[in-house]
Design an enzyme around this catalytic site. Structure first.
Site, PDB file in Angstrom:
ATOM      1  N   ASP A  38      55.404 -21.417  45.133  1.00 46.01           N
ATOM      2  CA  ASP A  38      55.129 -20.971  46.598  1.00 46.01           C
ATOM      3  C   ASP A  38      56.007 -21.462  47.436  1.00 46.01           C
ATOM      4  O   ASP A  38      56.503 -20.847  48.609  1.00 46.01           O
ATOM      5  CB  ASP A  38      53.800 -21.235  47.203  1.00 46.01           C
ATOM      6  CG  ASP A  38      52.721 -20.326  46.370  1.00 46.01           C
ATOM      7  OD1 ASP A  38      52.912 -19.333  45.521  1.00 46.01           O
ATOM      8  OD2 ASP A  38      51.595 -20.607  46.619  1.00 46.01           O
ATOM      9  N   LYS A  49      45.409 -21.889  53.244  1.00 49.56           N
ATOM     10  CA  LYS A  49      44.953 -20.621  52.795  1.00 49.56           C
ATOM     11  C   LYS A  49      44.380 -20.802  51.560  1.00 49.56           C
ATOM     12  O   LYS A  49      43.227 -20.574  51.063  1.00 49.56           O
ATOM     13  CB  LYS A  49      45.856 -19.652  52.908  1.00 49.56           C
ATOM     14  CG  LYS A  49      45.688 -18.243  51.973  1.00 49.56           C
ATOM     15  CD  LYS A  49      46.650 -17.409  52.181  1.00 49.56           C
ATOM     16  CE  LYS A  49      47.769 -17.216  51.081  1.00 49.56           C
ATOM     17  NZ  LYS A  49      47.065 -17.002  49.764  1.00 49.56           N
ATOM     18  N   ASN A  50      45.050 -21.356  50.643  1.00 45.59           N
ATOM     19  CA  ASN A  50      44.724 -21.393  49.236  1.00 45.59           C
ATOM     20  C   ASN A  50      43.553 -22.403  48.773  1.00 45.59           C
ATOM     21  O   ASN A  50      42.778 -22.305  47.924  1.00 45.59           O
ATOM     22  CB  ASN A  50      45.922 -21.677  48.344  1.00 45.59           C
ATOM     23  CG  ASN A  50      46.767 -20.503  48.178  1.00 45.59           C
ATOM     24  OD1 ASN A  50      46.601 -19.557  48.689  1.00 45.59           O
ATOM     25  ND2 ASN A  50      48.023 -20.801  47.501  1.00 45.59           N
ATOM     26  N   ARG A  93      49.997 -11.221  36.429  1.00 45.36           N
ATOM     27  CA  ARG A  93      49.103 -12.091  36.909  1.00 45.36           C
ATOM     28  C   ARG A  93      47.409 -11.543  36.186  1.00 45.36           C
ATOM     29  O   ARG A  93      46.477 -11.145  36.997  1.00 45.36           O
ATOM     30  CB  ARG A  93      49.009 -12.131  38.181  1.00 45.36           C
ATOM     31  CG  ARG A  93      50.257 -12.781  39.186  1.00 45.36           C
ATOM     32  CD  ARG A  93      50.032 -12.749  40.221  1.00 45.36           C
ATOM     33  NE  ARG A  93      49.381 -13.961  40.932  1.00 45.36           N
ATOM     34  CZ  ARG A  93      49.342 -14.328  42.246  1.00 45.36           C
ATOM     35  NH1 ARG A  93      49.635 -13.379  43.097  1.00 45.36           N
ATOM     36  NH2 ARG A  93      48.705 -15.434  42.456  1.00 45.36           N
ATOM     37  N   ARG A 102      49.562 -12.706  55.930  1.00 41.66           N
ATOM     38  CA  ARG A 102      48.389 -13.009  54.794  1.00 41.66           C
ATOM     39  C   ARG A 102      48.249 -14.475  54.898  1.00 41.66           C
ATOM     40  O   ARG A 102      47.071 -15.001  54.511  1.00 41.66           O
ATOM     41  CB  ARG A 102      48.735 -12.215  53.478  1.00 41.66           C
ATOM     42  CG  ARG A 102      48.612 -10.941  53.494  1.00 41.66           C
ATOM     43  CD  ARG A 102      48.675 -10.639  51.958  1.00 41.66           C
ATOM     44  NE  ARG A 102      47.889 -11.438  51.217  1.00 41.66           N
ATOM     45  CZ  ARG A 102      48.256 -11.717  50.030  1.00 41.66           C
ATOM     46  NH1 ARG A 102      49.082 -10.952  49.220  1.00 41.66           N
ATOM     47  NH2 ARG A 102      47.491 -12.380  49.092  1.00 41.66           N
ATOM     48  N   ARG A 115      43.960 -10.841  45.245  1.00 43.14           N
ATOM     49  CA  ARG A 115      43.481 -11.273  44.165  1.00 43.14           C
ATOM     50  C   ARG A 115      42.569 -12.231  44.028  1.00 43.14           C
ATOM     51  O   ARG A 115      41.778 -12.264  43.214  1.00 43.14           O
ATOM     52  CB  ARG A 115      44.991 -11.584  43.510  1.00 43.14           C
ATOM     53  CG  ARG A 115      45.711 -10.837  42.501  1.00 43.14           C
ATOM     54  CD  ARG A 115      46.864 -11.718  41.886  1.00 43.14           C
ATOM     55  NE  ARG A 115      46.347 -12.736  41.231  1.00 43.14           N
ATOM     56  CZ  ARG A 115      45.678 -12.667  40.043  1.00 43.14           C
ATOM     57  NH1 ARG A 115      45.860 -11.641  39.355  1.00 43.14           N
ATOM     58  NH2 ARG A 115      45.198 -13.833  39.288  1.00 43.14           N
ATOM     59  N   CYS A 169      50.585  -7.210  40.648  1.00 45.73           N
ATOM     60  CA  CYS A 169      51.092  -7.407  41.920  1.00 45.73           C
ATOM     61  C   CYS A 169      52.545  -7.630  41.972  1.00 45.73           C
ATOM     62  O   CYS A 169      53.186  -7.585  40.889  1.00 45.73           O
ATOM     63  CB  CYS A 169      50.391  -8.729  42.652  1.00 45.73           C
ATOM     64  SG  CYS A 169      50.931 -10.304  41.930  1.00 45.73           S
TER      65      CYS A 169
END
Ligand code: UD1
Length: 417
Positions: free
Chosen positions: A304, A22-23, A121, A396, A92, A116
């Protein structure tokens, strides 16, 4: 809102395929805004955040077509330089369009992401870097307005290692005039994946993966065909899930090099991890040893995976200290893990976890993406039924997690709400 119902106590066994990251996919897809023509992206995961970034890119005028894990995007015709509040609020990472839009169009208006669940952040470092490159930045009505005739190369020192900041400025600098030098740049594999994408587009970048990256700006970039790296956080979550259930799981298609900090910690905890043909095999142990963990920028232990390893330590033999150094408010899962019977005390950035013999199922609530993953992991070993509410957080960032876990033998189902 959907829920997960988990009946704990099943050992995970079998093979699981790790999806694209994802990132990494988010910035890679955003980089399509830098070129005129169709680029092809492979190994794109099917996730809520990916749907959000597609909406955002379409809003800027990008054309898209795609099947399964391959997506083609033409970012050539930009019709709007505004990233609206509604899209940035839900994710974000939308702020990543700022650098490319200013670089290509000379202007951008991007909603400020705001706070968040895991902390404030801010994006001050993204803005400071763009200013150093000659952009005029104003904050108006909750939006960042940035303007620059042409960005100029500059030397930028990031006060904090920032993944998104490094990615934003990499994209901006690729089309700037002259040389940009990023010092204390983020070294995450996702940054490297983006740099490789930009290089495939004709950018001149050296040093990605180290803390000094040099970019020699070019006048234009061309479309490319690239593949997104496997998701190291999804892989790590499945490794911890295998470990906590005393299971035996082979992860297919992950990159072990990206998982070294976790592998070391799991081995220290007594879990056997070995490379096998086509993947990595994780074999649980009858008893999990307690280990201390401190989150750090890559190649340190990823923030994470902090919540997930905390779930594992909750059933370890002994006590462990888990220190969060990246985000100031990333212990939201602690209260929920306690509801399952975990013994955890928080003092500032440290959580002291005293292992208990067993967790017991209870209703719990997902508060953010990785916190919800830790509750799933804990639910897999908790006796009886765990009901996890608000699974939209997990959707997500994890592709079909309940299906992948079911295929490994877990008893988990989604209840539509
Ligand atoms: C990315 C990841 C996220 C991961 C995080 C850290 C994506 C989409 N998200 O988030 O999953 O947890 O890296 O590995 O890739 N900071 C500032 N000012 C800035 C920017 C950051 O103070 O302008 C601070 C943040 O508040 C945080 C730290 O720097 O404390 C690191 O944040 P950063 O690396 O930027 O995280 P993200 O890119 O948002």
């Amino acid at each position: 809102m959907d829920k997960f119902i988990i009946e704990g106590g099943k050992k995970l066994e079998g093979r699981v395929r790790i999806s694209g990251s994802k990132n990494a996919a988010l910035p890679v897809l955003v980089s399509s805004l830098l070129a005129d023509g169709w680029s092809t992206y492979h190994n794109i995961p099917d996730l809520a955040d990916i749907r959000t970034i597609k909406k955002l890119l379409a809003n800027h005028g990008a054309q898209m077509e795609g099947q399964g894990e391959t997506l083609r995007i033409n970012g050539g015709n930009i019709v709007s330089c505004e990233a609206p509040y509604d899209l940035v609020r839900t994710m974000r990472a939308s702020v990543l369009v700022l650098g490319p839009l200013v670089a290509r169009m000379g202007q951008a208006r991007v909603s400020l992401p705001g706070g968040c669940a895991i902390g404030a952040r801010p994006v001050n470092l993204h803005l400071k870097a763009l200013e150093a490159m000659g952009a005029a930045i104003e904050l108006k009505e909750g939006y960042v307005e940035a303007k620059a005739k042409r960005l100029q190369g500059a030397t930028i020192y990031f006060d904090i290692s920032t993944v998104g900041g490094t990615e934003n400025i990499l994209m901006a600098a690729a089309l700037a005039k002259g040389i940009t030098r990023l010092e204390n740049a983020a070294k995450e594999p996702e940054v490297v994946n983006l740099a490789e994408t930009l290089i495939a587009m004709g950018a001149k970048i050296k040093g990605a993966g180290t803390d000094v990256i040099t970019i020699e700006g070019v006048d234009s970039l061309r479309p490319c065909e690239v593949s997104v790296i496997p998701d190291r956080i999804e892989a790590g979550t499945f490794m911890i899930a295998a470990a906590i259930t005393g299971g035996d799981v082979i992860l297919e298609g992950c990159n072990p090099e990206h998982l070294e900090a976790l592998v070391m910690k799991l081995r220290e905890a007594g879990i056997a991890i070995n490379p096998v043909e086509g993947g990595l095999r994780v074999q649980g142990a009858p008893e999990i040893k307690s280990v201390d963990v401190k989150t750090l920028p890559y190649p340190g232990f990823p923030t994470d995976l902090q919540a997930q390893i905390m779930a594992l330590m909750a059933v370890s033999r002994g006590a462990s200290v888990i220190t969060e150094t990246i985000f100031e408010n990333r212990f939201m899962h602690v209260a929920e893990l306690r509801r399952l019977g975990a013994s955890i005390a928080v003092d500032g950035h440290n959580a002291v976890v005293k292992g208990v013999k067993r967790l017991k199922g209870a209703p719990v609530m997902a508060t953010d993406l990785r916190a919800s993953a830790s509750l799933v992991v804990a639910g897999l070993v908790a006796e009886g039924k765990t009901t996890l509410a608000r699974v939209y957080h997990i959707d997500r960032g994890y592709q079909a997690i309940e299906k992948k876990l079911t295929a490994l033998g877990a008893n988990i189902r989604r209840v539509k709400g």
